[in-house]
Motif scaffolding. Structure first.
Motif, PDB file in Angstrom:
ATOM      1  N   ASP A 198     -30.590 -31.945  30.305  1.00  0.00           N
ATOM      2  CA  ASP A 198     -29.318 -31.971  31.026  1.00  0.00           C
ATOM      3  C   ASP A 198     -28.722 -30.581  31.213  1.00  0.00           C
ATOM      4  N   ILE A 199     -28.956 -29.702  30.276  1.00  0.00           N
ATOM      5  CA  ILE A 199     -28.468 -28.328  30.341  1.00  0.00           C
ATOM      6  C   ILE A 199     -29.642 -27.412  30.009  1.00  0.00           C
ATOM      7  N   ILE A 200     -29.850 -26.394  30.831  1.00  0.00           N
ATOM      8  CA  ILE A 200     -30.905 -25.412  30.563  1.00  0.00           C
ATOM      9  C   ILE A 200     -30.261 -24.058  30.320  1.00  0.00           C
ATOM     10  N   LEU A 201     -30.458 -23.531  29.118  1.00  0.00           N
ATOM     11  CA  LEU A 201     -30.042 -22.174  28.787  1.00  0.00           C
ATOM     12  C   LEU A 201     -31.286 -21.306  28.804  1.00  0.00           C
ATOM     13  N   ALA A 202     -31.252 -20.218  29.529  1.00  0.00           N
ATOM     14  CA  ALA A 202     -32.436 -19.384  29.694  1.00  0.00           C
ATOM     15  C   ALA A 202     -32.231 -18.022  29.053  1.00  0.00           C
ATOM     16  N   ALA A 203     -33.196 -17.597  28.263  1.00  0.00           N
ATOM     17  CA  ALA A 203     -33.197 -16.214  27.773  1.00  0.00           C
ATOM     18  C   ALA A 203     -33.464 -15.285  28.954  1.00  0.00           C
ATOM     19  N   ASP A 204     -33.120 -14.020  28.791  1.00  0.00           N
ATOM     20  CA  ASP A 204     -33.306 -13.090  29.898  1.00  0.00           C
ATOM     21  C   ASP A 204     -34.775 -12.835  30.215  1.00  0.00           C
ATOM     22  N   ASN A 205     -35.690 -13.288  29.349  1.00  0.00           N
ATOM     23  CA  ASN A 205     -37.123 -13.134  29.635  1.00  0.00           C
ATOM     24  C   ASN A 205     -37.768 -14.433  30.093  1.00  0.00           C
ATOM     25  N   ALA A 206     -36.956 -15.463  30.371  1.00  0.00           N
ATOM     26  CA  ALA A 206     -37.511 -16.769  30.756  1.00  0.00           C
ATOM     27  C   ALA A 206     -38.169 -16.705  32.128  1.00  0.00           C
ATOM     28  N   ARG A 207     -39.224 -17.501  32.274  1.00  0.00           N
ATOM     29  CA  ARG A 207     -39.913 -17.582  33.562  1.00  0.00           C
ATOM     30  C   ARG A 207     -40.362 -19.021  33.788  1.00  0.00           C
ATOM     31  N   PHE A 208     -40.003 -19.558  34.943  1.00  0.00           N
ATOM     32  CA  PHE A 208     -40.295 -20.941  35.287  1.00  0.00           C
ATOM     33  C   PHE A 208     -41.350 -20.991  36.390  1.00  0.00           C
ATOM     34  N   GLY A 209     -42.222 -22.003  36.351  1.00  0.00           N
ATOM     35  CA  GLY A 209     -43.234 -22.099  37.388  1.00  0.00           C
ATOM     36  C   GLY A 209     -43.977 -23.413  37.350  1.00  0.00           C
ATOM     37  N   GLN A 210     -44.550 -23.775  38.479  1.00  0.00           N
ATOM     38  CA  GLN A 210     -45.374 -24.991  38.622  1.00  0.00           C
ATOM     39  C   GLN A 210     -46.702 -24.592  39.265  1.00  0.00           C
ATOM     40  N   PRO A 211     -47.685 -24.165  38.446  1.00  0.00           N
ATOM     41  CA  PRO A 211     -48.945 -23.643  38.982  1.00  0.00           C
ATOM     42  C   PRO A 211     -50.040 -24.697  39.193  1.00  0.00           C
ATOM     43  N   GLU A 212     -49.681 -25.984  39.192  1.00  0.00           N
ATOM     44  CA  GLU A 212     -50.707 -27.038  39.200  1.00  0.00           C
ATOM     45  C   GLU A 212     -51.638 -26.979  40.398  1.00  0.00           C
ATOM     46  N   LEU A 213     -51.126 -26.573  41.572  1.00  0.00           N
ATOM     47  CA  LEU A 213     -51.977 -26.588  42.765  1.00  0.00           C
ATOM     48  C   LEU A 213     -53.156 -25.629  42.636  1.00  0.00           C
ATOM     49  N   SER A 214     -52.991 -24.572  41.843  1.00  0.00           N
ATOM     50  CA  SER A 214     -54.091 -23.622  41.668  1.00  0.00           C
ATOM     51  C   SER A 214     -55.281 -24.258  40.968  1.00  0.00           C
ATOM     52  N   LEU A 215     -55.041 -25.390  40.285  1.00  0.00           N
ATOM     53  CA  LEU A 215     -56.104 -26.123  39.598  1.00  0.00           C
ATOM     54  C   LEU A 215     -56.520 -27.378  40.368  1.00  0.00           C
ATOM     55  N   GLY A 216     -55.991 -27.521  41.586  1.00  0.00           N
ATOM     56  CA  GLY A 216     -56.364 -28.663  42.407  1.00  0.00           C
ATOM     57  C   GLY A 216     -55.557 -29.921  42.141  1.00  0.00           C
TER      58      GLY A 216
END
Length: 252
Positions: free
Chosen positions: A118-136
């Protein structure tokens, strides 16, 4: 209960679940999801716990699905995704507020775990991604829907189709995260936020969460009606009368 892939603790009136596979960058396997579902179920049944914090152990939140386990399930239909989705579903249906504290990578299913909170707190080094397509493949635990609702079609499409990551600043600007917190302060901040939220009456917390979530999927008029009825339900509850007495007596 003893866990091998997560750590579980209670602090005051909130619970803490730590993804604990740092040797694998907290990559998510079936057993981790099963343990996560059990921990959530236990916290749901405990009225002393009002809020749950989800975080990673080590440098990362969760760097995706456990590829070695997926490859090991090569002869199984859908590579075990059906069972993983079952346990993920228990997590995402939690009625109590969930706070995700994200440091480092939150990729693939790791990003989807954060999105289900419900709430996302992110550190200053956080990185979000959805790389699934690279694996088909494509995201399997809600990202195509939640990212689109959170970011809009254009940004969600770019993340899903290209695999392009999003850093903390961009995620904050896009509305994906609530706040950016210096890495050194991330977990203390998450715990303080949990303590502040858990000071509220449990019935009101659960009701407010449900109504806000419902707003994503209904017209404004219907949402206002839902809020009105939910408000009446809260005003009729024992929690409200007890809280009102405390406030009148200067206890809150």
């Amino acid at each position: 209960m003893e866990y091998s892939n997560i750590l579980v603790e209670s602090r005051e009136s909130f619970g803490i679940i730590t993804l604990n596979r740092p040797q694998a960058m907290n990559s998510v396997n079936l057993e981790m999801l099963k343990e996560l579902a059990q921990a959530i179920t236990d916290f749901e049944a405990n009225d002393n716990i009002k809020v749950i914090v989800l975080k990673g152990d080590g440098k990362n939140f969760a760097a995706g699905i456990d590829i070695k386990e997926v490859l090991g399930n090569g002869n199984q239909k859908f590579f075990g995704v059906d069972e993983m989705q079952k346990y993920f579903g228990i997590f995402e249906k939690c009625s109590k507020p969930l706070i995700a504290a994200i440091a480092g990578y939150a990729l693939g299913i790791g990003c989807e775990l954060a999105l289900a909170c419900d709430i996302i707190l992110a550190a200053d080094n956080a990185r979000f991604g959805q790389p699934e397509l690279s694996l088909g493949g494509i995201p399997s635990f809600g990202a195509t829907q939640r990212l689109t609702k959170a970011l809009g079609k254009a940004k969600a499409m770019e993340m899903v189709l290209s695999g392009r990551g999003m850093n903390a600043e961009e995620a904050f600007a896009a509305g994906l995260v609530s706040r950016i917190v210096p890495l050194v302060d991330l977990y203390d901040d998450a715990f303080k936020t949990a303590a502040r939220i858990s000071s509220q009456p449990l019935n009101a917390l659960r009701t407010a969460k449900a109504v806000v979530l419902a707003a994503q999927n209904m017209p404004l008029h219907d949402g206002i009606l839902l809020e009105r009825n939910a408000s009446k339900s809260c005003l009729a509850a024992d929690d409200f009368r007890e809280s009102l007495k405390k406030f009148a007596n200067g206890e809150r």
